[in-house]
Motif scaffolding. Structure first.
Motif, short mmCIF file in Angstrom:
data_model
loop_
_atom_site.label_atom_id
_atom_site.label_comp_id
_atom_site.label_asym_id
_atom_site.label_seq_id
_atom_site.Cartn_x
_atom_site.Cartn_y
_atom_site.Cartn_z
N LEU A 57 -13.30 18.08 14.67
CA LEU A 57 -12.83 19.33 15.26
C LEU A 57 -13.91 19.97 16.13
CD1 LEU A 57 -10.85 20.88 12.27
CD2 LEU A 57 -9.89 19.99 14.39
N ILE A 58 -15.16 19.88 15.71
CA ILE A 58 -16.24 20.54 16.44
C ILE A 58 -16.60 19.76 17.70
CG2 ILE A 58 -18.70 21.12 16.37
CD1 ILE A 58 -18.34 21.85 13.44
N HIS A 59 -16.78 18.44 17.57
CA HIS A 59 -17.32 17.66 18.69
C HIS A 59 -16.24 17.11 19.61
CE1 HIS A 59 -21.42 17.82 17.25
NE2 HIS A 59 -21.01 17.49 16.04
N ALA A 60 -15.09 16.74 19.05
CA ALA A 60 -14.05 16.16 19.90
C ALA A 60 -13.21 17.24 20.58
CB ALA A 60 -13.15 15.24 19.07
N GLY A 61 -13.00 18.38 19.90
CA GLY A 61 -12.18 19.43 20.49
C GLY A 61 -10.76 19.00 20.75
N SER A 62 -10.20 18.15 19.88
CA SER A 62 -8.86 17.61 20.09
C SER A 62 -8.06 17.70 18.80
CB SER A 62 -8.94 16.15 20.53
OG SER A 62 -9.45 15.35 19.47
N ASP A 63 -6.79 17.33 18.88
CA ASP A 63 -6.01 17.18 17.66
C ASP A 63 -6.64 16.09 16.80
OD1 ASP A 63 -4.41 19.03 18.83
OD2 ASP A 63 -2.62 17.78 18.94
N PRO A 123 0.82 -1.22 0.00
CA PRO A 123 0.00 0.00 0.00
C PRO A 123 0.84 1.26 0.00
CG PRO A 123 0.13 -0.91 2.19
CD PRO A 123 0.88 -1.87 1.30
N LYS A 124 0.24 2.29 -0.53
CA LYS A 124 0.81 3.63 -0.41
C LYS A 124 0.15 4.27 0.81
CE LYS A 124 1.15 4.04 -5.45
NZ LYS A 124 0.40 2.80 -5.77
N ALA A 125 0.93 4.93 1.67
CA ALA A 125 0.40 5.48 2.90
C ALA A 125 0.92 6.89 3.12
CB ALA A 125 0.77 4.60 4.10
N ALA A 126 0.06 7.73 3.72
CA ALA A 126 0.45 9.10 4.04
C ALA A 126 -0.43 9.58 5.19
CB ALA A 126 0.29 10.02 2.84
N GLY A 127 0.13 10.47 6.02
CA GLY A 127 -0.62 10.97 7.16
C GLY A 127 -0.51 12.47 7.31
N LEU A 128 -1.50 13.05 8.03
CA LEU A 128 -1.54 14.49 8.29
C LEU A 128 -2.01 14.71 9.71
CD1 LEU A 128 -1.62 17.52 7.34
CD2 LEU A 128 -4.03 17.10 6.74
N HIS A 129 -1.34 15.61 10.43
CA HIS A 129 -1.73 15.95 11.79
C HIS A 129 -2.29 17.38 11.82
CE1 HIS A 129 -1.74 15.73 16.17
NE2 HIS A 129 -1.20 16.93 16.20
N ILE A 130 -3.49 17.53 12.41
CA ILE A 130 -4.15 18.84 12.49
C ILE A 130 -4.28 19.22 13.96
CG2 ILE A 130 -6.23 20.16 11.93
CD1 ILE A 130 -6.77 18.15 9.70
N GLN A 131 -3.82 20.41 14.31
CA GLN A 131 -3.91 20.88 15.68
C GLN A 131 -5.36 21.22 16.03
OE1 GLN A 131 -1.47 21.11 17.91
NE2 GLN A 131 0.21 20.51 16.56
N ARG A 132 -5.70 21.05 17.31
CA ARG A 132 -7.05 21.40 17.75
C ARG A 132 -7.29 22.89 17.56
NH1 ARG A 132 -7.33 20.68 24.17
NH2 ARG A 132 -9.43 21.40 23.69
N ARG A 133 -8.51 23.24 17.22
CA ARG A 133 -8.93 24.63 16.98
C ARG A 133 -8.17 25.28 15.82
NH1 ARG A 133 -8.62 24.60 22.75
NH2 ARG A 133 -10.69 24.49 23.70
N ASP A 134 -7.63 24.47 14.92
CA ASP A 134 -6.97 25.02 13.73
C ASP A 134 -8.05 25.45 12.75
OD1 ASP A 134 -5.53 25.65 11.50
OD2 ASP A 134 -4.37 23.79 11.43
N LEU A 135 -8.19 26.74 12.55
CA LEU A 135 -9.25 27.25 11.69
C LEU A 135 -9.05 26.85 10.24
CD1 LEU A 135 -9.68 30.83 13.21
CD2 LEU A 135 -10.97 28.75 13.73
N ARG A 136 -7.82 26.53 9.88
CA ARG A 136 -7.54 26.14 8.50
C ARG A 136 -7.38 24.63 8.37
NH1 ARG A 136 -2.94 30.64 6.74
NH2 ARG A 136 -4.21 32.49 7.22
#
Length: 781
Positions: free
Chosen positions: A700-706, A650-663
């Motif tokens: 992002l809305i309900h969990a409020g976490s990364d 498989p081809k794999a890739a990941g992305l991490h988004i900070q909590r409350r990141d508006l973008r």
């Protein structure tokens, strides 16, 4: 009793048994005399069961049985075939003995009442536990009563059973006494048969009717719908039954579901309400804790409403009970002034009756119990007093259960924070893990798992268990896990990792021991090196389905002095092999040997592709269902080795988004667009971008976490995973509050879109929350 008295009683019983049942020509109820030699109808008498309606017939029989048997109480149970139980319809006697009588008895319950109904013969119960007493324990009666039960049955129908209680000191029931009670039971059965012929339903009410024995009871108070009409004290005594049952059930309640079930049986059912909703107030809004009956629409309207809104439920949080009708003024309470009835209630039931009871805890109103009735209903003062007492019991239970839930949630949050936030992406190794906390404790456990990537072709898998369930266990687990992570990243082999970590643990000065399993896998050639520290050996499922143990020297747990160095052993894995590392909590409570249970779990489903690894993990943790199996926390780590140069790599890739990141949502769309373009899957970009956007927004809305986003492209399918720290599953509806779904679960409108885009999507727990995953088929040219 003398021998001559025995003979006289026996003769009378024989004569009664020979006498054929009599019926009136018109099918009217008959009154049978129990005096020897008489066979006639009459309207009364000290030795007769009579009744023109069901309550009167039941009361007459119970009163006669109690008086003639010198019993403290007598009770009539009627069978309910739909519930598969005998239900208490009426009891006559002393108030304390009333509350030793079960309200319902399943038809397989080992009781005298059930045996009498089932066999058609008298039954005696002096000990509720029919099993033999062992040498180390004695049978002890929970109450100082012995019970005698006889059937209430005719040749055509079994109505139920008649039971009397007598103090244990009075001695056993004599055969002649059994005959007397059987005669009363037969008389009652014939009267009930006559009522059935007249079209009367012979069933127990939602709550039993209780009739106190003795005179001197105030006759000025009679509440409609309670007890036997015109019988002094029956209504008030009957009201005490659901109150005591409520206290008993709430004392045992450990979850909000238990509280709602108790309220449904003792509050909603006894008052004949149509719906019940328990509501709390947090962060300026009303939240439904649970509901039952015809309550779905009412719960939908209340859930999420503002606590400052001019609605009856919100007003009840000021501490005053509200009794409202759909089109009239409030019945009681100045706090209801200005409350809008049209906002919540009137569109639902028109002219219904509604009651909102504030449930007070120690210092504040912790919840409101909302009751709905289909029509107008007066609430006499006695019922309002009853509701007030019930509200006090419910308030204390809600406060206790919520506090326990908060403590458990805090413990589980600490546990999740000590577990890895996400597992690393490895090109030739697909991994997944599950952690299931113990249900019987609010303390944290010491189980953990980890996956490290210390080189391009090398992965290290770790599972461990610190003894105990306490903050110290979690603290030691965090320190041991950190030490192992450091040694793995430095490139140490499994035995060296364990040996060095043991030295760290010795310096911590703790008395706790730690077991662990470490597997280092070379993904180029499939070499797996296994080292153990008093932990169960990992299992491997070969491509042909064979399940084997990856044996290694057992060694001793960390924290136990060891003169010799830790040893490891190497194994070779073929492409397509699945490895399972686990802790004792997964299998220790089962009847078979732990290794046998682990083998059965690993072989419980087919693993023919990497995506099915998640299904296998779900299947394994779903097997831990009973409280006995949840006494210890459990961790399981699964890894599927794809092999070097595998065609389906498989081809794999990941992305991490900070909590409350508006973008964050825009970044997720760009991530999907770029990766699919690089993998030659541009045709899927629009669909996957939309799905990722909705799931990430929901997280992002309900969990409020990364939030972590992962993409994996296989030969025939694309897998999208979004991870957050909230454990509640997303539900694809605007506001989903059915009887089966937890009212506190997340509600995301975007999940409706996801469900439309992908027929196959799932949500499952991970170490620090949950993962929402969906699979999309890659179009073949």
């Amino acid at each position: 009793m003398t021998g001559s008295r025995h003979a006289r009683h026996s003769a009378r019983v024989t004569e009664r048994r020979r006498r054929p049942p009599a019926r009136s020509a018109g099918g009217s109820p008959l009154v049978w005399s129990s005096t020897p030699g008489r066979d006639q109808r009459h309207s009364g008498g000290s030795h007769a069961v009579q009744g023109s309606d069901l309550p009167e017939a039941l009361h007459s029989a119970a009163r006669e049985a109690r008086r003639r048997m010198d019993a403290v109480s007598a009770a009539v149970y009627l069978v309910d075939e739909d519930q598969g139980a005998l239900c208490l319809a009426l009891a006559d006697g002393s108030a304390p003995s009333f509350f030793t009588l079960p309200g319902r008895m399943p038809l397989d319950m080992p009781s005298a009442t059930v045996r009498a109904w089932a066999t058609g013969e008298a039954a005696v119960l002096t000990d509720p536990d029919p099993g033999p007493a062992g040498p180390d324990r004695d049978h002890v009666l929970p109450y100082p009563y012995v019970a005698l039960s006889v059937p209430v049955a005719t040749d055509e129908r079994r109505f139920g059973a008649l039971t009397v209680l007598r103090v244990e000191a009075a001695g056993a029931f004599e055969p002649a006494e059994m005959g007397i009670l059987e005669d009363v039971g037969r008389q009652l059965a014939h009267i009930l048969a006559g009522l059935v012929e007249d079209g009367v339903r012979v069933v127990a009410g939602p709550m039993p009717m209780l009739v106190p024995a003795g005179a001197g009871v105030d006759t000025s108070v009679c509440t409609p719908g309670w007890g036997v009409r015109d019988v002094p004290g029956s209504a008030g005594t009957s009201m005490m039954f659901p109150l005591r049952r409520l206290a008993e059930l709430l004392n045992r309640a450990t979850t909000m579901e238990d509280v709602v079930a108790a309220a449904q049986y003792c509050v909603m059912s006894s008052l004949r309400a149509d719906a019940l909703v328990l509501v709390s107030a947090r962060e300026g809004r009303l939240w439904v804790l649970g509901h039952c009956g015809d309550s779905t629409e009412l719960a939908r309207r209340i859930h999420g409403a503002g606590v400052d809104g001019r609605t009856p439920v919100a007003a009840a949080f000021h501490g005053r009970a509200l009794y409202l009708t759909g089109d009239g003024p409030p019945l009681v309470g100045e706090a209801s002034a200005g409350v809008s009835r049209t906002e919540v209630y009137v569109p639902l039931r028109g002219e219904g009756q509604f009651v909102d009871l504030p449930l007070a805890g120690q210092n504040r109103v912790v919840a409101v119990c909302a009751l709905a009735f289909s029509g107008h209903r007066p609430f006499p003062s006695e019922e309002r007093v009853l509701l007030g007492m019930m509200a006090g019991l419910l308030g204390a239970a809600v406060e206790r259960v919520e506090l326990s839930a908060e403590q458990r949630e805090a413990a589980q949050l600490l546990q999740r924070l000590l577990l890895p936030a996400r597992l690393p992406d490895l090109p030739r190794l697909v991994t997944t893990a599950r952690y299931r906390p113990a249900d019987v404790t609010s303390e944290v456990g010491g189980d953990w798992y980890d996956v490290f990537r210390n080189a391009e072709e090398r992965a290290v898998l770790v599972v461990g268990d610190v003894e105990g369930h306490a903050v110290e266990s979690a603290a030691v687990m965090g320190q041991v896990r950190t030490a192992m992570a450091a040694y793995a990243c430095e490139g140490h082999r499994p035995a060296a990792m364990i040996d060095r970590t043991a030295r760290v643990l010795a310096e911590l000065g703790t008395a706790l021991t730690v077991t662990c399993c470490v597997v280092a896998l070379d993904t180029l050639d499939g070499t797996a090196e296994v080292a153990l520290a008093g932990h169960p050996a990992p299992l491997v499922r070969r491509p042909d389905g064979r399940i084997e143990t990856l044996d290694a020297p057992a060694n001793v747990p960390l924290g136990v002095p060891m003169a010799q160095p830790y040893e490891a052993r190497e194994h070779l894995l073929e492409s397509g092999s699945t490895v399972m590392l686990y802790t004792n909590g997964l299998v220790s409570s089962r009847s078979a040997s732990p290794e046998t249970c682990a083998r059965d779990l690993l072989g419980s489903t087919d693993v023919t592709s990497s995506s099915h690894l998640e299904d296998l993990a779900d299947r394994i943790v779903s097997e831990i269902v009973t409280p006995q199996q949840r006494r210890d926390d459990a961790a399981v780590l699964l890894a599927r080795y794809e092999g070097a140069g595998h065609g389906d790599e498989p081809k794999a890739a990941g992305l991490h988004i900070q909590r409350r990141d508006l973008r964050g949502v825009r970044t997720a769309r760009a991530f999907v667009h770029d990766k699919l373009g690089a993998w030659g899957l541009q045709d899927m970009t629009d669909v996957v971008e939309l799905a990722a956007s909705e799931i990430v927004t929901n997280a992002l809305i309900h969990a409020g976490s990364d939030v972590d986003v992962r993409l994996r492209a296989f030969e025939d399918r694309l897998r999208l995973e979004v991870r957050d720290s909230a454990t509640n599953p997303p539900i694809p509806s605007p506001l989903s509050l059915t009887e089966e779904e937890a009212p506190e679960a997340e509600h995301g409108r975007g999940m409706l879109i996801v469900e439309a885009l992908a027929g196959e999507w799932t949500s499952y727990p991970n170490g620090q929350g949950k993962t929402v995953a969906l699979n999309l088929v890659i179009p073949q040219e």
